[in-house]
Design an enzyme around this catalytic site. Structure first.
Site, PDB file in Angstrom:
ATOM      1  N   TYR A  96      29.182  29.587   4.664  1.00 13.60           N
ATOM      2  CA  TYR A  96      28.344  30.586   4.459  1.00 13.60           C
ATOM      3  C   TYR A  96      27.031  30.500   5.145  1.00 13.60           C
ATOM      4  O   TYR A  96      26.873  31.744   6.012  1.00 13.60           O
ATOM      5  CB  TYR A  96      27.784  30.834   2.923  1.00 13.60           C
ATOM      6  CG  TYR A  96      27.046  31.875   2.485  1.00 13.60           C
ATOM      7  CD1 TYR A  96      27.209  33.164   2.536  1.00 13.60           C
ATOM      8  CD2 TYR A  96      25.716  31.434   2.314  1.00 13.60           C
ATOM      9  CE1 TYR A  96      26.361  34.177   2.368  1.00 13.60           C
ATOM     10  CE2 TYR A  96      24.793  32.286   2.020  1.00 13.60           C
ATOM     11  CZ  TYR A  96      25.110  33.891   2.060  1.00 13.60           C
ATOM     12  OH  TYR A  96      24.192  34.823   1.784  1.00 13.60           O
TER      13      TYR A  96
ATOM     14  N   ASN B 170      13.822  21.579   7.066  1.00 15.54           N
ATOM     15  CA  ASN B 170      14.686  22.362   6.545  1.00 15.54           C
ATOM     16  C   ASN B 170      15.263  21.314   5.449  1.00 15.54           C
ATOM     17  O   ASN B 170      15.914  20.271   5.780  1.00 15.54           O
ATOM     18  CB  ASN B 170      15.819  22.590   7.541  1.00 15.54           C
ATOM     19  CG  ASN B 170      17.112  23.394   6.719  1.00 15.54           C
ATOM     20  OD1 ASN B 170      16.829  24.113   5.646  1.00 15.54           O
ATOM     21  ND2 ASN B 170      18.360  23.307   7.553  1.00 15.54           N
ATOM     22  N   GLY B 171      15.278  21.721   4.339  1.00 15.72           N
ATOM     23  CA  GLY B 171      15.940  20.744   3.160  1.00 15.72           C
ATOM     24  C   GLY B 171      15.181  20.773   1.858  1.00 15.72           C
ATOM     25  O   GLY B 171      14.491  21.647   1.239  1.00 15.72           O
TER      26      GLY B 171
ATOM     27  N   CYS C 157      16.156  26.606   5.249  1.00 13.98           N
ATOM     28  CA  CYS C 157      15.090  27.397   6.276  1.00 13.98           C
ATOM     29  C   CYS C 157      15.653  27.113   7.692  1.00 13.98           C
ATOM     30  O   CYS C 157      16.772  26.523   7.801  1.00 13.98           O
ATOM     31  CB  CYS C 157      14.015  26.425   6.078  1.00 13.98           C
ATOM     32  SG  CYS C 157      13.172  26.559   4.444  1.00 13.98           S
TER      33      CYS C 157
ATOM     34  N   GLY D 187      16.177  32.091   6.498  1.00 16.77           N
ATOM     35  CA  GLY D 187      15.041  32.371   5.714  1.00 16.77           C
ATOM     36  C   GLY D 187      13.991  33.441   5.849  1.00 16.77           C
ATOM     37  O   GLY D 187      13.964  33.754   7.224  1.00 16.77           O
TER      38      GLY D 187
END
Ligand code: SF4
Length: 476
Positions: free
Chosen positions: A255, A100-101, A2, A28
């Site tokens: 990426y 985020n995670g 995210c 996201g």
């Protein structure tokens, strides 16, 4: 994966947040949300892109000099509004949070909250658990006189209870802006600052590219487990937090992250060029002599240019990408992913016709995208197609916030090199090696679990088995 931001300063921060979120949209696309604080929390969230969720009329309502933003990529809980972030709680003190995670002891924590604190989480989003654990720890302090040391102690206790990968930003109402990472520092989080006549403004973000748009200077990354708290007088307080061995997600550089971001003091674009250069020896060792190098847009670009440079052959744009269609990797279902690839890319026939083409992608996950790309290049007239992966073979799923696939869907988990090459239909297949990647990152301790199966967080295997079991049952 995210994208998160948080800002505090001496002006209304909503425009900083919305611009910041737009620059993190690649992290996201399922939902977006903003919370600000002025007298009370002002919250707006919705499903879709930032530009779909927010209109000018919302900004008038989202008042405050402190606030948070989130763009969601669903890895935990269903993709509905209830699970969209930010989350907030108003009693006995106000706290709002984004993360985020992925929490790996999700079930255990739900039980703990219920049995120890009589809290029944309302959603299936793991952030709610972090929020309640933190609130339950802070509540033990003197709430009439919360000091930075109290906040640090509450976060440290949270970091010991909550397992997994998480970068968190929170607003503590009438107190300040808080940020911390998990003890291994798996997900990125950076601190930025803008100096003005009135004093310094501070921001936190998943990636530094966000600060470039806003005129903030990148100060630094948060270290593994580190806690930073900026009080309402814009004074910065730091603590080491609960720190274990660092394990930064290598896939951020391969990426996920934007090429113009600087994360862990490394420009993402430059890292990808180096990864491309490292592939040249492997291409030569395989006896391949491509005429041109092309990329799978856009995350393969810098690795492709590094490879072309090292081989001394031209890099060409071989595909045109329709940017208005989402990234294939993060579309929720296999069918949707295949549809996205079909509509997203179109080969430029004049570039590839009659050529031996080395096509570079960031990685090979299921192999379906690679197969389609090879077919498109052959149909466009390429005489030979060599598929080059900038990442080593992905053999294990990620349980830290990247919804790659379960083991059985990862092509490299069960097929040999030759079988993968046959499946995708290429004339040759070249992978990055884990040894070269580790050599490139020898000064930065990273997580390589999706290539090695060695997960840095304890009990990750247990969660993985549970996820795989649930998915198998859902498929049956
Ligand atoms: Fe990153 Fe792979 Fe580790 Fe997940 S398993 S955190 S994608 S390196």
């Amino acid at each position: 994966m995210c994208g998160i931001v948080g800002f505090t300063g001496n002006h209304n921060v909503v425009y900083d947040i919305v611009l910041g979120l737009t620059s993190l949209q690649h992290r996201g696309q399922d939902a977006a949300g903003i919370v600000t604080f002025k007298d009370y929390f002002h919250l707006k969230k919705g499903l879709g892109l930032v530009s779909q969720v927010f209109e000018e009329r919302h900004f008038k309502r989202l008042q405050g000099n402190i606030g948070l933003g989130h763009v969601r990529y669903t890895t935990q809980g269903s993709n509905d509004l209830q699970n969209a972030q930010p989350f907030s709680a108003n009693y006995p003190f106000g706290v709002a949070m984004v993360h985020n995670g992925n929490v790996t002891n999700f079930k255990e924590l739900r039980n703990k909250l219920y049995h120890d604190y009589h809290i029944l989480p309302e959603t299936s989003n793991d952030l709610e658990l972090i929020l309640y654990v933190f609130a339950s720890e802070l509540i033990k302090k003197d709430l009439k006189d919360i000091q930075p040391a109290d906040i640090f102690e509450a976060v440290k206790a949270t970091q010991q209870i909550v397992k997994g990968a998480y970068s968190v930003i929170a607003v503590i109402a009438n107190h300040g802006l808080l940020a911390f990472t998990d003890p291994h520092g798996i997900r990125p989080l950076v601190l930025g600052r803008q100096d003005s006549k009135e004093g310094s403004l501070y921001g936190f973000a998943s990636e530094s590219a966000c600060f470039d748009y806003l005129g903030y200077e990148l100060v630094r990354d948060l270290e593994a487990g580190e806690i930073i708290y900026i009080d309402n007088n814009l004074r910065l307080h730091t603590s080491d937090g609960y720190r274990l061995e660092k394990a930064f997600c290598i896939f951020e550089h391969i990426y996920f992250a934007r090429e113009d971001s600087i994360i862990q003091q490394r420009l993402v674009a430059a890292e990808r060029v180096k990864m491309g250069r490292m592939l040249a020896n492997k291409v030569k060792a395989a006896g391949l002599q491509p005429d041109i190098v092309i990329d799978v847009p856009t995350s393969g670009y810098f690795a492709a240019s590094g490879l072309a440079e090292a081989l001394g052959i031209p890099y060409r744009r071989g595909f045109v990408k329709n940017s208005f269609i989402g990234r294939s990797f993060i579309s929720p279902t296999q069918k949707e992913r295949e549809e996205v690839v079909k509509k997203k890319l179109n080969p430029i026939k004049a570039v590839v016709k009659g050529k031996r083409v080395a096509v570079v992608d960031d990685s090979i996950v299921r192999g379906t995208t690679s197969k389609r790309i090879v077919k498109m290049l052959r149909n466009a007239g390429a005489t030979e197609v060599y598929f080059i992966s900038a990442a080593p073979p992905i053999t294990n799923p990620c349980v830290y916030g990247i919804d790659m696939a379960i083991s059985t869907e990862l092509i490299a988990s069960s097929k040999t090199h030759e079988e993968i090459c046959n499946y995708i239909g290429s004339d040759a297949l070249v992978y990055q090696t884990i040894e070269d990647l580790q050599q490139l990152y020898k000064t930065l301790p990273c997580c390589y679990a999706c290539f090695t199966g060695k997960y840095p967080v304890e009990d990750s295997d247990k969660l993985l088995s549970e996820i795989e079991q649930e998915r198998m049952e859902a498929k049956a």
